[in-house]
Write a protein that holds these residues in place. Structure first.
Motif, short mmCIF file in Angstrom:
data_model
loop_
_atom_site.label_atom_id
_atom_site.label_comp_id
_atom_site.label_asym_id
_atom_site.label_seq_id
_atom_site.Cartn_x
_atom_site.Cartn_y
_atom_site.Cartn_z
N ASP A 76 27.23 53.36 17.21
CA ASP A 76 27.06 52.33 18.24
C ASP A 76 25.65 51.76 18.14
OD1 ASP A 76 25.17 53.83 19.96
OD2 ASP A 76 26.87 55.12 20.35
N PRO A 77 25.38 50.62 18.77
CA PRO A 77 24.06 49.98 18.66
C PRO A 77 22.90 50.87 19.08
CG PRO A 77 25.65 48.46 19.61
CD PRO A 77 26.33 49.79 19.52
N LEU A 78 23.08 51.73 20.08
CA LEU A 78 22.00 52.58 20.54
C LEU A 78 21.61 53.61 19.48
CD1 LEU A 78 23.01 53.22 24.28
CD2 LEU A 78 21.21 51.72 23.40
N ILE A 79 22.61 54.27 18.90
CA ILE A 79 22.32 55.27 17.86
C ILE A 79 21.74 54.58 16.63
CG2 ILE A 79 23.34 56.98 16.32
CD1 ILE A 79 25.34 57.67 18.43
N ARG A 80 22.25 53.40 16.30
CA ARG A 80 21.74 52.67 15.15
C ARG A 80 20.27 52.29 15.36
NH1 ARG A 80 25.38 47.76 13.88
NH2 ARG A 80 26.91 49.45 14.07
N ASN A 81 19.93 51.91 16.58
CA ASN A 81 18.54 51.56 16.89
C ASN A 81 17.65 52.80 16.80
OD1 ASN A 81 16.49 49.62 18.10
ND2 ASN A 81 16.47 51.25 19.63
N ASP A 82 18.12 53.94 17.30
CA ASP A 82 17.36 55.19 17.19
C ASP A 82 17.13 55.56 15.72
OD1 ASP A 82 17.31 55.39 19.92
OD2 ASP A 82 18.97 56.82 20.04
N MET A 83 18.14 55.34 14.91
CA MET A 83 18.04 55.65 13.49
C MET A 83 16.98 54.79 12.82
SD MET A 83 20.92 55.33 10.53
CE MET A 83 20.71 53.54 10.52
N TRP A 84 16.96 53.49 13.12
CA TRP A 84 15.99 52.60 12.49
C TRP A 84 14.58 52.88 12.98
CZ3 TRP A 84 15.76 49.99 8.27
CH2 TRP A 84 16.93 49.57 7.65
N MET A 85 14.43 53.27 14.23
CA MET A 85 13.11 53.66 14.72
C MET A 85 12.59 54.89 13.99
SD MET A 85 13.47 53.04 18.86
CE MET A 85 11.85 53.74 19.13
N ALA A 86 13.49 55.86 13.74
CA ALA A 86 13.11 57.06 13.00
C ALA A 86 12.76 56.73 11.56
CB ALA A 86 14.23 58.09 13.06
N LEU A 87 13.52 55.80 10.95
CA LEU A 87 13.25 55.39 9.57
C LEU A 87 11.89 54.70 9.47
CD1 LEU A 87 16.71 54.05 8.33
CD2 LEU A 87 15.56 56.17 7.68
N THR A 88 11.59 53.83 10.43
CA THR A 88 10.31 53.13 10.43
C THR A 88 9.15 54.11 10.55
OG1 THR A 88 11.34 51.19 11.44
CG2 THR A 88 8.95 51.35 11.57
N LYS A 89 9.31 55.08 11.44
CA LYS A 89 8.27 56.10 11.61
C LYS A 89 8.10 56.93 10.34
CE LYS A 89 7.00 60.10 14.43
NZ LYS A 89 7.39 60.99 15.55
N LEU A 90 9.22 57.29 9.73
CA LEU A 90 9.18 58.12 8.52
C LEU A 90 8.49 57.38 7.38
CD1 LEU A 90 10.31 60.96 7.75
CD2 LEU A 90 12.21 59.78 6.68
N SER A 91 8.75 56.08 7.27
CA SER A 91 8.18 55.29 6.19
C SER A 91 6.72 54.93 6.45
CB SER A 91 9.01 54.01 5.99
OG SER A 91 8.44 53.20 4.99
N GLN A 147 22.79 42.48 8.59
CA GLN A 147 21.71 42.15 9.51
C GLN A 147 20.66 43.26 9.54
OE1 GLN A 147 24.82 42.71 10.28
NE2 GLN A 147 25.04 44.06 12.06
N GLU A 148 21.04 44.48 9.09
CA GLU A 148 20.08 45.57 9.05
C GLU A 148 19.03 45.39 7.96
OE1 GLU A 148 22.77 49.31 10.69
OE2 GLU A 148 22.39 49.09 8.55
N THR A 149 19.34 44.60 6.97
CA THR A 149 18.42 44.45 5.84
C THR A 149 17.12 43.76 6.24
OG1 THR A 149 19.47 42.35 5.22
CG2 THR A 149 20.32 44.36 4.20
N GLN A 150 17.11 43.07 7.36
CA GLN A 150 15.88 42.42 7.80
C GLN A 150 14.81 43.43 8.21
OE1 GLN A 150 17.00 39.96 11.11
NE2 GLN A 150 17.67 41.69 12.38
N ASN A 151 15.23 44.68 8.45
CA ASN A 151 14.27 45.73 8.78
C ASN A 151 13.68 46.38 7.53
OD1 ASN A 151 14.79 45.52 11.62
ND2 ASN A 151 16.68 46.68 11.32
N ALA A 152 14.22 46.07 6.37
CA ALA A 152 13.76 46.70 5.13
C ALA A 152 12.60 45.91 4.52
CB ALA A 152 14.92 46.79 4.13
N ASP A 153 11.83 46.61 3.69
CA ASP A 153 10.74 45.94 2.98
C ASP A 153 11.27 45.13 1.80
OD1 ASP A 153 8.60 47.03 4.57
OD2 ASP A 153 8.97 48.95 3.59
N ARG A 154 12.26 45.71 1.11
CA ARG A 154 12.84 45.00 -0.03
C ARG A 154 14.34 45.26 -0.06
NH1 ARG A 154 9.25 42.76 -3.34
NH2 ARG A 154 10.73 42.47 -5.04
N CYS A 155 15.08 44.34 -0.68
CA CYS A 155 16.53 44.45 -0.82
C CYS A 155 16.90 44.24 -2.28
CB CYS A 155 17.24 43.40 0.04
SG CYS A 155 16.93 43.56 1.80
#
Length: 321
Positions: free
Chosen positions: A141-156, A171-179
């Motif tokens: 769901d959107p909430l878990i997906r948002n938590d996951m991306w926050m954790a990924l950003t912190k990890l990176s 639409q998730e690719t906009q959070n990535a550095d490269r695709c």
């Protein structure tokens, strides 16, 4: 691929994304070409120390339903060689990340989305240098997906990890550095999400990805195309299992924990082994009895008055047989 960034690998189904990940992990053998991970070549069939520095979340659920969440995190943390002191700190962080999931909940009682979140927590628990996620946001769901991306950003950003993930949620690719883009087993090109939108004359990353996959020949990088023409076709085959004493010991610990929770099943198995042994011994292991025999004796050895019911008497000697 550079380090300390998040990288999205995009492509339609069956284009080779999961196969590429299998090659990176060393579970699929390359018959030509080579792959280097964290400065070390990936060697098929050999123990690779870099695997402890890699976190991996597969497409399918690879959890153990007979363990609770805490035991599951501990089991995989031990496989990655985490010390008890570091693990205790990380478990507190994982408990906060997994809220509202209870750490003592049995995995079998959780929903599909909760299991996906736990799989993600297992992959990041040991703060890997390289984190590989194969379509991690499926069924979330959107909430878990948002938590996951926050954790990924912190990890990176904070821990300096490199994140490689595949996704169909463009639409998730906009959070990535490269695709990077793949189609029919061919790597097309890679760039930042901003440059991708600029090159495709689109405002939304979804539209840009769709245009690239519909017309891949228009966006194929010349440098990548030149390298692919030089390389031979890559043929892969599955690897065999490598024995590890540490892995064997940790799996044995896990099995003990499972059987403690399922003691009645263990008792049933032991009783069945006893019953099977008794049946086998009774059927084929005893002394033969009540078997009819036929005897043919062509030499009487001087025996007179021979019969099977009477004793044999020899001439000249007082001998009974």
């Amino acid at each position: 691929m550079s380090l300390n960034l998040s990288y999205c690998l995009i492509g339609p189904n069956s284009c080779g994304k999961t196969t590429l990940i299998s090659c990176i992990l060393g579970t699929t053998k390359l018959e030509s070409g080579s792959i280097t991970v964290l400065g070390q070549p990936v060697e098929y069939g050999k123990k690779n120390k870099t695997l402890q520095s890699i976190g991996y979340m597969p497409q399918e659920e690879a959890l153990i339903d007979d363990l609770n969440v805490l035991e599951l995190l501990q089991f995989f943390a031990h496989l990655h060689g985490m010390s008890e002191l570091v693990l205790a700190t990380r478990l507190l962080e994982m408990a906060e990340f997994l809220e509202p999931i209870d750490m003592h909940s049995m995995v079998s009682t959780l929903s599909g989305g909760e299991k996906r979140k736990i799989s993600f927590a297992i992959a990041i628990n040991h703060k890997p240098k390289l984190l590989i996620l194969d379509e991690p946001s499926v069924c979330l769901d959107p909430l878990i997906r948002n938590d996951m991306w926050m954790a990924l950003t912190k990890l990176s950003r904070e821990d300096g990890s490199t994140v490689l993930m595949t996704t169909h949620y463009y639409q998730e690719t906009q959070n990535a550095d490269r695709c990077g883009f793949m189609k029919n087993g061919v790597f097309l090109f890679e760039d930042s999400p901003v440059n991708i939108c600029r090159k495709t004359n689109t405002k939304l990353i979804d539209e840009a990805v769709l245009r690239i996959l519909q017309h891949p020949e228009s966006f194929k990088s010349d440098e990548i195309a030149e390298n692919q023409e030089k390389d031979e076709e890559i043929v892969t085959s599955k690897s065999s299992e490598m024995f590890s004493f540490i892995l064997f010991f940790r799996i044995l610990q896990m099995e003990v924990a499972v059987f403690k929770r399922r003691f009645s099943f263990l008792l049933f198995l032991l009783i069945m082994q006893v019953i099977i042994s008794l049946i086998y011994t009774y059927a084929v292991g005893g002394i033969p009895k009540f078997i009819s025999l036929g005897i043919v004796e062509n030499d009487d050895y001087g025996c007179k008055n021979f019969s099977y019911d009477a004793k044999c008497e020899f001439e000249g000697e007082n001998i009974n047989i």
